[in-house]
Scaffold this motif. Structure first.
Motif, PDB file in Angstrom:
ATOM      1  N   LEU A  55       0.827  -1.213   0.000  1.00  0.00           N
ATOM      2  CA  LEU A  55       0.000   0.000   0.000  1.00  0.00           C
ATOM      3  C   LEU A  55       0.859   1.260   0.000  1.00  0.00           C
ATOM      4  N   LEU A  56       1.938   1.237   0.755  1.00  0.00           N
ATOM      5  CA  LEU A  56       2.854   2.382   0.739  1.00  0.00           C
ATOM      6  C   LEU A  56       3.399   2.593  -0.669  1.00  0.00           C
ATOM      7  N   ALA A  57       3.817   1.519  -1.317  1.00  0.00           N
ATOM      8  CA  ALA A  57       4.364   1.617  -2.667  1.00  0.00           C
ATOM      9  C   ALA A  57       3.332   2.180  -3.641  1.00  0.00           C
ATOM     10  N   GLU A  58       2.079   1.786  -3.478  1.00  0.00           N
ATOM     11  CA  GLU A  58       1.005   2.299  -4.335  1.00  0.00           C
ATOM     12  C   GLU A  58       0.918   3.819  -4.251  1.00  0.00           C
ATOM     13  N   ALA A  59       1.279   4.370  -3.092  1.00  0.00           N
ATOM     14  CA  ALA A  59       1.235   5.824  -2.878  1.00  0.00           C
ATOM     15  C   ALA A  59       2.590   6.478  -3.121  1.00  0.00           C
ATOM     16  N   GLY A  60       3.562   5.710  -3.596  1.00  0.00           N
ATOM     17  CA  GLY A  60       4.891   6.266  -3.845  1.00  0.00           C
ATOM     18  C   GLY A  60       5.702   6.458  -2.577  1.00  0.00           C
ATOM     19  N   ALA A  61       5.411   5.663  -1.570  1.00  0.00           N
ATOM     20  CA  ALA A  61       6.079   5.783  -0.269  1.00  0.00           C
ATOM     21  C   ALA A  61       6.760   4.461   0.089  1.00  0.00           C
ATOM     22  N   SER A  62       7.451   4.471   1.218  1.00  0.00           N
ATOM     23  CA  SER A  62       8.109   3.264   1.721  1.00  0.00           C
ATOM     24  C   SER A  62       8.064   3.278   3.242  1.00  0.00           C
ATOM     25  N   VAL A  63       8.602   2.235   3.859  1.00  0.00           N
ATOM     26  CA  VAL A  63       8.594   2.168   5.321  1.00  0.00           C
ATOM     27  C   VAL A  63       9.376   3.314   5.949  1.00  0.00           C
ATOM     28  N   GLU A  64      10.321   3.890   5.219  1.00  0.00           N
ATOM     29  CA  GLU A  64      11.080   5.023   5.747  1.00  0.00           C
ATOM     30  C   GLU A  64      10.200   6.261   5.951  1.00  0.00           C
ATOM     31  N   ASP A  65       9.037   6.294   5.281  1.00  0.00           N
ATOM     32  CA  ASP A  65       8.116   7.420   5.397  1.00  0.00           C
ATOM     33  C   ASP A  65       7.107   7.252   6.537  1.00  0.00           C
ATOM     34  N   VAL A  66       7.090   6.086   7.162  1.00  0.00           N
ATOM     35  CA  VAL A  66       6.124   5.801   8.234  1.00  0.00           C
ATOM     36  C   VAL A  66       6.525   6.560   9.499  1.00  0.00           C
ATOM     37  N   VAL A  67       5.552   7.268  10.084  1.00  0.00           N
ATOM     38  CA  VAL A  67       5.806   8.029  11.306  1.00  0.00           C
ATOM     39  C   VAL A  67       5.136   7.419  12.539  1.00  0.00           C
ATOM     40  N   LYS A  68       4.078   6.622  12.331  1.00  0.00           N
ATOM     41  CA  LYS A  68       3.361   6.026  13.464  1.00  0.00           C
ATOM     42  C   LYS A  68       2.778   4.686  13.060  1.00  0.00           C
ATOM     43  N   VAL A  69       2.952   3.700  13.920  1.00  0.00           N
ATOM     44  CA  VAL A  69       2.416   2.360  13.709  1.00  0.00           C
ATOM     45  C   VAL A  69       1.583   1.976  14.926  1.00  0.00           C
ATOM     46  N   THR A  70       0.442   1.374  14.668  1.00  0.00           N
ATOM     47  CA  THR A  70      -0.342   0.773  15.742  1.00  0.00           C
ATOM     48  C   THR A  70      -0.470  -0.710  15.427  1.00  0.00           C
ATOM     49  N   VAL A  71      -0.063  -1.523  16.383  1.00  0.00           N
ATOM     50  CA  VAL A  71      -0.121  -2.976  16.246  1.00  0.00           C
ATOM     51  C   VAL A  71      -1.204  -3.486  17.190  1.00  0.00           C
ATOM     52  N   PHE A  72      -2.120  -4.249  16.651  1.00  0.00           N
ATOM     53  CA  PHE A  72      -3.164  -4.894  17.449  1.00  0.00           C
ATOM     54  C   PHE A  72      -2.861  -6.382  17.459  1.00  0.00           C
ATOM     55  N   ILE A  73      -2.786  -6.973  18.637  1.00  0.00           N
ATOM     56  CA  ILE A  73      -2.561  -8.418  18.717  1.00  0.00           C
ATOM     57  C   ILE A  73      -3.633  -9.055  19.588  1.00  0.00           C
ATOM     58  N   ALA A  74      -3.991 -10.273  19.224  1.00  0.00           N
ATOM     59  CA  ALA A  74      -5.053 -10.975  19.946  1.00  0.00           C
ATOM     60  C   ALA A  74      -4.560 -11.561  21.259  1.00  0.00           C
ATOM     61  N   ASP A  75      -3.247 -11.708  21.419  1.00  0.00           N
ATOM     62  CA  ASP A  75      -2.692 -12.289  22.640  1.00  0.00           C
ATOM     63  C   ASP A  75      -1.334 -11.653  22.923  1.00  0.00           C
ATOM     64  N   MET A  76      -1.203 -10.959  24.027  1.00  0.00           N
ATOM     65  CA  MET A  76       0.045 -10.275  24.363  1.00  0.00           C
ATOM     66  C   MET A  76       1.210 -11.259  24.521  1.00  0.00           C
ATOM     67  N   GLU A  77       0.916 -12.518  24.732  1.00  0.00           N
ATOM     68  CA  GLU A  77       1.971 -13.534  24.786  1.00  0.00           C
ATOM     69  C   GLU A  77       2.705 -13.642  23.441  1.00  0.00           C
ATOM     70  N   ASP A  78       2.045 -13.210  22.365  1.00  0.00           N
ATOM     71  CA  ASP A  78       2.641 -13.264  21.031  1.00  0.00           C
ATOM     72  C   ASP A  78       3.540 -12.063  20.728  1.00  0.00           C
ATOM     73  N   PHE A  79       3.639 -11.127  21.654  1.00  0.00           N
ATOM     74  CA  PHE A  79       4.418  -9.910  21.410  1.00  0.00           C
ATOM     75  C   PHE A  79       5.846 -10.194  20.942  1.00  0.00           C
ATOM     76  N   PRO A  80       6.585 -11.123  21.552  1.00  0.00           N
ATOM     77  CA  PRO A  80       7.956 -11.360  21.070  1.00  0.00           C
ATOM     78  C   PRO A  80       8.015 -11.803  19.600  1.00  0.00           C
ATOM     79  N   LEU A  81       7.080 -12.634  19.155  1.00  0.00           N
ATOM     80  CA  LEU A  81       7.051 -13.078  17.757  1.00  0.00           C
ATOM     81  C   LEU A  81       6.713 -11.920  16.817  1.00  0.00           C
ATOM     82  N   VAL A  82       5.752 -11.114  17.225  1.00  0.00           N
ATOM     83  CA  VAL A  82       5.370  -9.948  16.432  1.00  0.00           C
ATOM     84  C   VAL A  82       6.545  -8.977  16.360  1.00  0.00           C
TER      85      VAL A  82
END
Length: 125
Positions: A60-87
């Motif tokens: 999706l970033l590429a579709e807009a002419g962007a990349s991960v270097e342009d990301v300023v904020k990320v929100t991660v939703f996980i169903a189990d906090m025990e999975d945090f290390p894998l995520v």
């Protein structure tokens, strides 16, 4: 003015929303589950779902002419906090230098039984 972002390289929206919106210099990407757009199915396991979710974000970033270097904020939703290390392990392979601000929230459930969903905000000039 806003521009709707859409690409077949990321899963289609599964509800009444856009894959992403560009407004001015800001990109708002809807949360991406770990769905392979070619099969329409969730990847197997939390790590693989995280990797696929981030692949969808990059598409999706590429579709807009962007990349991960342009990301300023990320929100991660996980169903189990025990999975945090894998995520976090998969996430750290994508955001390697000057990572963006991030929140991680455990939720009761995610659509389609997903284990992780990632949304981002980016700025492009």
């Amino acid at each position: 003015m806003k521009t709707i972002l859409a690409t077949a390289k990321a899963p289609a929206a599964i509800g009444p929303y856009s894959q992403g919106i560009k407004s001015g210099e800001t990109l708002y990407l809807s949360g991406q589950l770990g769905i392979d757009p070619a099969t329409g199915k969730l990847a197997e396991g939390v790590g693989a779902q995280t990797e696929q979710s981030l692949k969808n974000v990059r598409s999706l970033l590429a579709e807009a002419g962007a990349s991960v270097e342009d990301v300023v904020k990320v929100t991660v939703f996980i169903a189990d906090m025990e999975d945090f290390p894998l995520v976090n392990a998969a996430y750290s392979k994508v955001f390697t230098v000057n990572p963006p601000a991030r929140s991680c929230v455990a939720v009761k459930a995610l659509p389609l039984g997903g284990a992780v969903e990632i949304e981002v905000t980016a700025v492009v000039r």
